[in-house]
Scaffold this active site. Structure first.
Site, PDB file in Angstrom:
ATOM      1  N   ALA A 196       0.837  -1.197   0.000  1.00 30.00           N
ATOM      2  CA  ALA A 196       0.000   0.000   0.000  1.00 30.00           C
ATOM      3  C   ALA A 196       0.875   1.252   0.000  1.00 30.00           C
ATOM      4  CB  ALA A 196      -0.918  -0.010   1.210  1.00 30.00           C
ATOM      5  N   PRO A 197       0.475   2.296  -0.722  1.00 36.11           N
ATOM      6  CA  PRO A 197       1.239   3.541  -0.730  1.00 36.11           C
ATOM      7  C   PRO A 197       1.321   4.140   0.667  1.00 36.11           C
ATOM      8  CG  PRO A 197      -0.412   3.522  -2.486  1.00 36.11           C
ATOM      9  CD  PRO A 197      -0.711   2.358  -1.602  1.00 36.11           C
ATOM     10  N   LYS A 212       5.779   2.896   5.595  1.00 40.00           N
ATOM     11  CA  LYS A 212       5.579   1.573   6.184  1.00 40.00           C
ATOM     12  C   LYS A 212       5.364   1.673   7.685  1.00 40.00           C
ATOM     13  CE  LYS A 212       8.282  -1.031   2.759  1.00 40.00           C
ATOM     14  NZ  LYS A 212       9.444  -1.922   2.548  1.00 40.00           N
ATOM     15  N   LYS A 241      -4.176  -5.860   6.163  1.00 40.77           N
ATOM     16  CA  LYS A 241      -3.186  -5.493   7.170  1.00 40.77           C
ATOM     17  C   LYS A 241      -2.765  -6.739   7.954  1.00 40.77           C
ATOM     18  CE  LYS A 241      -4.124  -1.558   9.277  1.00 40.77           C
ATOM     19  NZ  LYS A 241      -4.863  -0.468  10.005  1.00 40.77           N
ATOM     20  N   ASP A 292     -14.087   0.614  10.706  1.00 36.62           N
ATOM     21  CA  ASP A 292     -14.450  -0.753  11.062  1.00 36.62           C
ATOM     22  C   ASP A 292     -13.583  -1.704  10.237  1.00 36.62           C
ATOM     23  OD1 ASP A 292     -15.776  -2.798  12.306  1.00 36.62           O
ATOM     24  OD2 ASP A 292     -17.582  -2.664  11.076  1.00 36.62           O
TER      25      ASP A 292
END
Length: 581
Positions: free
Chosen positions: A315-316, A319, A336, A371
């Site tokens: 993901a952009p 980190k 994630k 959520d």
């Protein structure tokens, strides 16, 4: 009756018990609202969230007794699934019953060997029930006159407490309808019908009337929020028109609604007609059926993967120290994974991180926390993972991945809606956008604190910007109840040595927080810090946070408006004018 049939019936009875208890908790929302029992509403919300797992655990005990040695026999489960499919055929809520079955199956197999032959990966009856059961909405004809329609509607949805000033509310609503709606409906409302969902929606300190206006081929969704006065009456706070504003009411960042819906799918489909861009999985979750929302999400995800060819990538953004995050460019969600080892100075365990996510699930998210859906042993096509991503996963989370031929199994992963990281948003933002988004950032911190949530790490990269321009927090590894924190002012140095010391010369306990240090979160972005200092400088003061803690400990519950405050009707001003007149 053979064992597999008895097994299937036990699961169905467990589902019916769960659904009945779910409904009973939900039905109590109305009297709690009428009695202004805000603490009771929050407790009931947590109880209803916990109910699902409690029922699954209980039913799992029963079916284990019934199945005995056959509990992990896949042929046995195939027969059980067949029986269960017959039992729920024509059931008004078969789709949620399928999810309940899946949960029992996953409990037995630790979320492995999930196949459509043994569980309901896809429904043999279709994703959504097509049955109609009872009245779904009330219908009104506006040809009787706008004020007459509004009075009739408010009377039909009246609670067991009076309106503070019903005629004032009608005048407020009618004024907005004429200014906003008439130009869009050709200047007249005579041929317009209102379809209003039969049950009120309750959440936090609000009740909501939800419906749509229909005129020929034109439709306009609307929501009327009802709020409680301190004097024991109720008033209409505003009227919200349009899919975007209604969508924010049902946002994935808010606590689940309590609404008396005997057939939830009917409400879901009506709501989806109001918000075509809103995922059906999110609407199920918004009504409290978050487990079935997860099922629906998974089915849609599988279909999306089958219909696309792009690769999963990192993901952009910067980190994370605790999580590794990846996404699919064609997909609006991120995945994630908790790292095996956290980047210093993070000092916590995997179990503690998971506890933080459970805290968020059970808390009032106040419209400011995303959520998430939690998956165990989620399988992907290994060929769709970029080399860079696979190298990263092998490096930071090798214990969480397992390659089986063409499949990549991730042992534990959270999925949440993708947003633009705030730090990236600011890079190309105009001065006007910076002002707006930093005001949102400050409001997000305030509203989380008011909901007794302290974000901990408030770096800009840990917040995202939604398509509606709202700022949402999504990094949960350091959150804690606000009341667990000890907010302090940095002591004045007593001598030159203390003033020049490279490390604090005063004692610092783990729960100590020094708000003056929050300025460090803007390191490298002076434009953002300047705007924040203008709008929210009181957040740098320990007294601000201590004041909130006192209010929370005193039992005060704040309003969280799922709409802009400028849209609220000027109730108090009009009351003063009425008294003076």
């Amino acid at each position: 009756m053979d064992t597999s049939m008895r097994f299937a019936q036990t699961i169905l009875h467990g589902f019916e018990s769960y659904f009945a208890d779910f409904q009973n908790i939900t039905l109590a929302a109305r009297p709690r609202f009428e009695n202004a029992d805000w603490a009771g509403i929050h407790a009931a919300s947590r109880e209803r969230i916990d109910l699902y797992k409690e029922k699954i655990n209980k039913v799992s005990e029963f079916v284990e007794l019934i199945a005995g040695d056959q509990l992990r026999d896949l042929d046995f489960w195939s027969a059980v699934r067949e029986h269960y499919a017959v039992l729920i055929k024509g059931h008004n809520n078969y789709e949620i019953a399928e999810t309940f079955f899946n949960s029992i199956y996953c409990s037995a197999f630790s979320h492995r060997k999930i196949r459509d032959e043994y569980a309901f990966v896809f429904s043999p009856h279709g994703d959504m029930p097509s049955v109609s059961s009872g009245r779904l909405w009330r219908s009104y004809q506006l040809e009787v006159g706008l004020e007459v329609f509004l009075e009739q509607m408010l009377d039909d949805y009246a609670l067991n407490i009076p309106y503070e000033d019903k005629h004032r509310d009608i005048a407020n609503i009618a004024s907005v309808v004429r200014d906003f709606l008439l130009p869009r409906f050709g200047g007249e409302l005579e041929n317009t019908t209102a379809q209003v969902l039969d049950s009120l929606f309750f959440r936090n300190k609000g009740a909501y009337i939800v419906g749509k206006l229909v005129s020929g081929n034109k439709t306009m969704p609307f929501v009327l929020p009802l709020l409680h006065t301190e004097q024991g009456s109720v008033y209409v706070d505003t009227i919200l028109f349009g899919a975007d504003r209604v969508s924010v009411i049902f946002s994935f960042t808010r606590t689940y609604f309590m609404v008396d819906a005997e057939v939830p799918s009917q409400y879901v489909m009506f709501l989806q007609s109001l918000m075509p861009a809103k995922a059906i999985s999110e609407i199920y979750s918004a009504l409290g059926y978050y487990k079935h929302g997860k099922t629906y999400f998974y089915r849609c995800a599988v279909r999306h993967m089958e219909g696309t060819r792009d690769e999963f990538i990192l993901a952009p953004g910067i980190k994370g120290m605790v999580m590794s995050v990846f996404t699919l460019p064609s997909y609006d969600f991120v995945f994630k994974i908790i790292k095996d080892r956290f980047t210093p100075p993070k000092d916590m365990t995997r179990a503690q991180v998971m506890d933080k996510y459970r805290l968020v699930k059970r808390s009032d998210r106040a419209g400011r926390m995303a959520d998430t859906q939690e998956f165990t042993n989620l399988a992907f096509d290994r060929n769709r993972f970029s080399d860079e991503l696979m190298e990263e996963l092998h490096k930071v989370a090798p214990s969480q991945i397992e390659e089986n031929g063409k499949a990549l199994v991730i042992r534990h992963v959270y999925v949440e809606r993708r947003m633009t990281p705030l730090n990236l948003y600011l890079r190309s933002a105009t001065d006007e956008q910076i002002h707006s988004v930093m005001d949102e950032y400050g409001n997000a911190i305030r509203e989380l604190a008011t909901a007794n949530i302290f974000p901990g790490d408030m770096l800009l990269k840990n917040f995202g910007v939604t398509r509606h321009g709202r700022v949402v927090f999504y990094d949960y590894d350091e959150i804690c109840p606000l009341t667990d924190c000890n907010f302090r002012t940095i002591p004045e140095p007593r001598c030159e040595e203390e003033e020049m010391a490279s490390s604090p010369w005063y004692s610092v306990a783990p729960e100590d927080i020094f708000p003056e240090e929050f300025r460090l979160f803007f390191s490298g972005n002076s434009r953002a810090r300047k705007v924040f200092d203008q709008l929210h400088s009181d957040l740098y003061k320990a007294s601000f946070w201590q004041g909130l803690q006192s209010e929370i400990r005193d039992g005060q519950v704040e309003d969280f408006f799922p709409y802009r405050r400028k849209l609220r009707f000027p109730r108090q001003v009009m009351l003063q004018q009425r008294l003076q007149g």
